[in-house]
Motif scaffolding. Structure first.
Motif, short mmCIF file in Angstrom:
data_model
loop_
_atom_site.label_atom_id
_atom_site.label_comp_id
_atom_site.label_asym_id
_atom_site.label_seq_id
_atom_site.Cartn_x
_atom_site.Cartn_y
_atom_site.Cartn_z
N TYR A 58 43.18 42.05 -16.39
CA TYR A 58 43.17 40.67 -15.89
C TYR A 58 41.93 40.40 -15.04
CZ TYR A 58 44.74 36.45 -13.47
OH TYR A 58 44.83 35.18 -12.95
N ASP A 63 36.23 34.21 -14.89
CA ASP A 63 36.92 33.42 -13.88
C ASP A 63 37.68 32.25 -14.49
OD1 ASP A 63 35.98 35.11 -11.95
OD2 ASP A 63 34.25 33.86 -11.43
N ARG A 66 41.16 33.25 -16.08
CA ARG A 66 42.21 33.88 -15.28
C ARG A 66 43.26 32.85 -14.86
NH1 ARG A 66 38.61 37.30 -10.94
NH2 ARG A 66 37.48 38.64 -12.44
#
Length: 312
Positions: A58, A63, A66
């Motif tokens: 993860y 960015d 996520r």
């Protein structure tokens, strides 16, 4: 799983003598209790490793990618599949440990000067070989059990992660019911998928046990022919390579055969035929894997018996 304490072998003089040197040598019940504790401990550790791998995967995402939805619906499953593949590749480690457990079985007796005494007794070759094989299996029992336990954990973790993780983590019951609804709207196809998954999972879980039995038997064969330790270890590496190569050739051949008939099912008018075909492929693959290890095990043990009988 059935332990190496089996039948008349557990009363064989050679088995009794060697098993007393092991931590669980007092009884089969002691082995079963310690195995159960180890199995349960591996389940807990496997969950921790799975969460760690999922967390690292993860964090490796960009960015903008996520989010909780991505983690709940794909990352946790990808982490589980990654560990599944790793356990398959770890079969090489189990092969080496199985070989090492058996390489000293007969050569060690010869070098210690006890083999002539064993040959002069009334013990039958079959009993001697089976006893030595069972002892080699006991030496490899713990790593084999760990491998089986990890694979078992990966299966039930995947089931929970696929059906329940999205609904629980996203707090959305629709996510859960949407994946379970196939059992209501397509019961026949769902049953076939369940059978395919159950059979494949059983093979995946039990394969290390079958593999360990075959490789310890092969190591016993090498031990009966080669007394030099380093040379025997080198021969065992060659034997492991030969086994992996044989398996690769067999499954490549099966893939070609399955590929010839696949279009008849993939382009059929109903998806049910595709699932029936997939179930047949799973059954054939499972029988092939099991048959390969059984044939290798029995061939190896017969070679050892012939070697012992020839020296008498």
């Amino acid at each position: 799983m059935r332990t190496p304490f089996r039948g008349q072998i557990k009363h064989h003089p050679l088995f009794v003598r060697d098993v007393r040197r092991m931590p669980w040598g007092e009884s089969e019940d002691l082995l079963k209790r310690s195995s159960l504790r180890l199995f349960l401990a591996v389940q807990a550790v496997s969950v921790g490793v799975w969460l760690l791998v999922a967390g690292l995967m993860y964090l490796a995402l960009a960015d903008y990618d996520r989010n909780l939805y991505r983690f709940a619906t794909s990352v946790v499953l990808q982490a589980d599949l990654l560990i599944m593949v790793a356990t398959i590749l770890a079969g090489l480690v189990l092969d080496v440990m199985s070989m090492r457990a058996a390489l000293n079985s007969i050569s060690g007796e010869v070098l210690a000067g006890r083999w002539d005494l064993i040959r002069l007794t009334a013990l039958h070759e079959n009993g001697v070989v089976r006893a030595k094989h069972s002892i080699a299996q006991l030496h490899t029992w713990r790593p084999t059990l760990i491998m089986v336990a990890v694979r078992f954990a990966m299966i039930w973790i995947y089931v929970l992660a696929y059906f329940f993780a999205p609904g629980i983590l996203l707090r959305d019951a629709a996510q859960m019911t949407s994946r379970l609804s196939m059992f209501v709207y397509a019961p026949v196809e769902s049953l076939l998928v369940l059978l395919i998954s159950a059979f494949t999972a059983a093979i995946y879980i039990l394969e290390p046990l079958w593999r360990m039995k075959a490789m310890t038997a092969l190591g016993l064969t090498i031990s009966s022919y080669i007394l030099n330790g380093p040379l025997a270890m080198l021969a065992s590496m060659g034997a492991i390579f030969a086994v992996w190569l044989a398996q690769l050739i067999i499954f490549a051949s099966l893939t070609v055969v399955f590929g010839v008939f696949a279009p008849l099912f993939f382009f059929s008018s109903t998806v049910t035929f595709l699932y029936v075909y997939s179930l047949g492929v799973s059954l054939i693959n499972g029988l092939t894997i099991y048959g390969f290890y059984i044939l290798l095990q029995e061939w190896s043990l017969r070679r050892v018996m012939r070697r012992i009988a020839r020296d008498k």
